[in-house]
Design an enzyme around this catalytic site. Structure first.
Site, mmCIF file in Angstrom:
data_model
loop_
_atom_site.group_PDB
_atom_site.id
_atom_site.type_symbol
_atom_site.label_atom_id
_atom_site.label_comp_id
_atom_site.label_asym_id
_atom_site.label_seq_id
_atom_site.Cartn_x
_atom_site.Cartn_y
_atom_site.Cartn_z
ATOM 1 N N ASP A 103 0.868 -1.168 0.000
ATOM 2 C CA ASP A 103 0.000 0.000 0.000
ATOM 3 C C ASP A 103 0.915 1.231 0.000
ATOM 4 O O ASP A 103 2.135 1.137 0.139
ATOM 5 C CB ASP A 103 -0.962 -0.038 1.206
ATOM 6 C CG ASP A 103 -2.207 0.778 0.953
ATOM 7 O OD1 ASP A 103 -3.236 0.531 1.583
ATOM 8 O OD2 ASP A 103 -2.143 1.695 0.090
HETATM 9 C C1 GLC Z 1 -4.428 4.316 -0.242
HETATM 10 C C2 GLC Z 1 -5.277 3.135 0.161
HETATM 11 C C3 GLC Z 1 -5.335 2.057 -0.884
HETATM 12 C C4 GLC Z 1 -5.235 2.677 -2.265
HETATM 13 C C5 GLC Z 1 -3.863 3.284 -2.404
HETATM 14 C C6 GLC Z 1 -3.701 4.008 -3.757
HETATM 15 O O1 GLC Z 1 -3.702 4.768 0.865
HETATM 16 O O2 GLC Z 1 -4.979 2.493 1.395
HETATM 17 O O3 GLC Z 1 -6.575 1.352 -0.701
HETATM 18 O O4 GLC Z 1 -5.433 1.684 -3.271
HETATM 19 O O5 GLC Z 1 -3.557 4.181 -1.353
HETATM 20 O O6 GLC Z 1 -4.567 5.075 -3.836
#
Ligand code: GLC
Length: 742
Positions: free
Chosen positions: A281
């Protein structure tokens, strides 16, 4: 009782067959990966393990980095034109011509915004959800997006957590059904179809169990609960063909998911045979230092790669430290090669190496997409109350007062993670009702300028509108920014002065209907007490207005069922239907304890002294304009043999006067087990369409595998003994039967 594992081996074999059936290793792709890998420099390999969010616009420096092969993928990169040009550069001006992969959070629609995932789960309609995901895939791929960071399948049992909005709710069976529908919709029949997008099951794992519902907090999950509740939806995503997984921000039992070998290697790769791609993430790798798990960014990079993170999202610990880690032999080159294989495999499977370089095109919102969005929204709305059949409203009604901060708020209506939706595409309830009634009969007074507002200056006009109307429609709830990531709330009541607005408008003494738009279960008893009817519309998306208008006037009949339990008060949280019975369950005589100051505390059973222990509305609950009668529960036998099947049937009759659908639910309870089992567990669902007066027989077929749960040795077992079974309208009622598993 003997707890010998039944059919454990057969279950595992069945599962692997399912995975390989949908995602077989293609030898031609593997050969192409081998030959490409052999030609890659270490820098180019690390480039394939890195995703950037720096391409807001395609600058000269980004173009240079693309030519160097510094990035494998971009998150939230510019517009379709920039993406097409960046792809052209990668394919034709970089040394090896490895294509880029553009990722985006296409959670519940791209240009056409469907209800938030929690709302879609309330439809219990996998067919419609799959169609919505397919529409999203067409719109997103048109603009060069081929990877969605969805479906999110985090089981969520705490409405304080803002991301419950993105979740499929509290139950692993329903989450698996709706999540798999999204995967099928995204990836279509073939991932190499240019209109498909790669699904990404997230956030692996246990993110929905963050302590106290506080965002990014720790999750402490016993392995039995992890394997019976939090992991099954991910396993179902892989069985549906999901080709990527995103690791979660949180620790599970003290170990960050991003560096968690037990989750990422032992379970995902070894037990489940996953051969897809794991992405971290957003900056989660260096965050392992803040977790107190890595001593440095370099240490974090080694922990992440060692655990099995193939692509680093946004942060650059792989770029910054892997070369040195390899030279110092703290990281074997094999780890890098394995990661690069997983990334290249995704790109080959998507056909990115073989398809012509996409031209820049703009997604458009079609009439079909609007129609589909309206249908899915109509099915997602849950009717919680309808006193004396106030709804549906008669079309001949003279006028309605449309009151509340969410009657005409396009951005709020779309909910969180709707960045490619456009306010100008949205049809609000106000617009739809004016279309239905004409402006003169639709008296609009927001009363409050937004959901958090406390300024009562608009109350008088709202009361005046209510006085002039036959019926009052209250549009209440949460703004979009109160929901989603980093939006945990310690209070789950209606924000601002919304309850006061309802009391003020109530002085007109007209029948009131509350339509609540929110990204989580809220507590709103004061509103329910004053309104004759209550509809829960979640954040309903682009076509929320027409869907709500159709339901209000009976052009559609509500069929939604709650995918999550609604508490009476935040003090009951976590509260969910699949709870254990405890050694001292409260008796029926102990229900009904009033909420508030403790009256007369007594008894030594599992309950509260200041509120009823049952929820405001249970999981699976939802009314219709019809009355659906359940009768004649019958089992094909009293005994289910280990390798046999058992049919459970009941008759369903529509005693109402409208055609409509009922979501029939099948629940099971294992009465005695080597690990105490929940009082009920959902094992089947069926949407049944019935005309007035019509009766249909609904039949479910159970096998021992359907009953399985993990024992103390972490084996998936279905232990012999007595079981209870229900065919039910929700998790609190239903026709009950018994059988024995031999
Ligand atoms: C965010 C979220 C994740 C998302 C990623 C890209 O922090 O936790 O669900 O896909 O970043 O936006």
């Amino acid at each position: 009782m003997s707890h010998t594992p039944l059919r454990f081996v057969r279950l595992v074999v069945l599962f692997f067959a399912a995975v390989l059936a949908v995602c077989p290793l293609d030898s031609s792709i593997e050969q192409r990966i081998d030959s490409l890998l052999a030609r890659m420099t270490l820098d180019e390999k690390i480039g394939q393990m890195s995703q950037s969010t720096s391409m807001a616009t395609l600058t000269e420096s980004i173009k240079a980095e693309i030519r160097q092969g510094r990035w494998s993928s971009f998150l939230n990169a510019g517009g379709p034109a920039d993406r097409a040009e960046a792809q052209r550069i990668a394919r034709s001006e970089s040394r090896l011509g490895i294509p880029l992969l553009f990722g985006r959070d296409v959670l519940h629609g791209y240009r056409t915004i469907f209800p938030i995932p929690l709302g879609q789960a309330a439809s219990w309609d996998p067919e419609l959800i799959e169609q919505a995901a397919r529409t999203a895939a067409v719109e997103a791929s048109t603009e060069g997006i081929r990877w969605s960071f969805a479906p999110m399948v985090d089981i969520a049992r705490d409405p304080r957590w803002g991301r419950i909005a993105e979740s499929p709710g509290e139950d692993p069976y329903l989450a698996s059904v709706v999540g798999a529908a999204v995967v099928r919709g995204f990836q279509r029949r073939s991932l190499s179809d240019p209109q498909s997008i790669a699904a990404c099951a997230k956030h692996y794992a246990g993110y929905g169990a963050v302590e106290a519902g506080r965002e990014y907090n720790s999750a402490w999950i016993p392995e039995v609960l992890l394997r019976d509740v939090y992991l099954p939806p991910f396993r179902a995503m892989l069985a549906a063909g999901a080709v990527s997984v995103m690791a979660a921000f949180n620790t599970i039992n003290g170990v960050p998911a991003t560096g968690n070998e037990f989750l990422l290697r032992r379970i995902l790769r070894e037990e489940w045979g996953f051969d897809g791609t794991v992405v971290s993430d957003y900056t989660a790798i260096p965050e392992m230092e803040a977790h107190g798990y890595a001593a440095s960014a370099g240490d974090a990079a080694r922990e992440a790669l060692g655990a099995g993170i193939d692509i680093e999202m946004v942060s650059t610990t792989y770029h910054d430290h892997l070369k040195e880690l390899i030279e110092s032999r703290r990281v074997p080159m094999q780890w890098v090669d394995d990661a690069v294989r997983n990334v290249l495999r995704l790109k080959f499977r998507l056909g990115l190496f073989d398809q012509p370089i996409p031209v820049s095109r703009q997604a458009v919102i079609t009439a079909d997409a609007r129609g589909l969005a309206q249908r899915l929204t109509m099915e997602s709305v849950v009717l919680l109350k309808n006193e004396n059949h106030l709804l549906p409203l008669a079309p001949s009604i003279r006028s309605v007062a449309i009151i509340g901060p969410l009657a005409d708020s396009p951005v709020d209506q779309m909910g969180s993670w709707a960045m490619d939706g456009r306010a100008e595409d949205v049809v609000t309830p106000l617009a739809a009702l004016r279309q239905t009634l004409g402006n003169a009969r639709a008296l609009y007074a927001p009363g409050l300028k937004n959901s958090r507002a406390t300024d009562r200056n608009g109350f008088a006009v709202a009361l005046d509108a209510a006085r002039k109307a036959d019926v009052v429609l209250l549009f209440l709830g949460e703004e979009q920014i109160l929901s989603g990531e980093a939006r945990s709330r310690a209070f789950i009541n209606l924000p601002g002065a919304q309850e006061d607005l309802v009391s003020e408008v109530g002085k007109a003494r007209k029948p009131m209907v509350a339509i609540i738009q929110a990204g989580r279960p809220l507590t709103f008893q004061k509103v329910t007490a004053q309104a004759r009817a209550v509809l829960y519309a979640w954040h309903p998306g682009t076509m929320g207005g027409p869907a709500i208008a159709d339901l209000l006037f009976g052009r559609a009949v509500p069929s939604g069922k709650l995918p999550v339990t609604f508490p009476r008060t935040i003090g009951q949280v976590p509260i969910y239907y699949a709870r254990l019975n405890t050694g001292r369950p409260a008796s029926p005589a102990e229900l009904g304890i009033p909420m508030g100051n403790p009256a007369n505390p007594e008894g030594y059973t599992s309950k509260y002294i200041d509120v009823d222990l049952t929820p405001e509305y249970p999981f699976g609950y939802g009314l219709s304009y019809n009355d659906f009668a359940y009768s004649q529960l019958r089992l094909s036998a009293q005994t289910l043999m280990e390798d046999g099947t058992l049919s459970v049937s009941a008759d369903l009759t529509n005693r109402g006067k409208y055609g409509g659908a009922e979501v029939v639910q099948l629940y099971v309870h294992c009465v005695t087990a080597s690990v105490a089992q929940p009082v009920r567990v959902l094992k089947g669902l069926r949407r049944v369409q019935l005309q007035p007066g019509e009766t249909k027989t609904v039949t479910f077929v159970l096998t021992a595998a359907d009953l399985a749960y993990h024992n103390q040795q972490m084996q998936l077992v279905a232990e012999p003994g007595p079981y209870q079974v229900w065919i039910a309208p929700d998790s609190a009622r239903g026709l009950q039967g018994e059988f024995t598993l031999k």
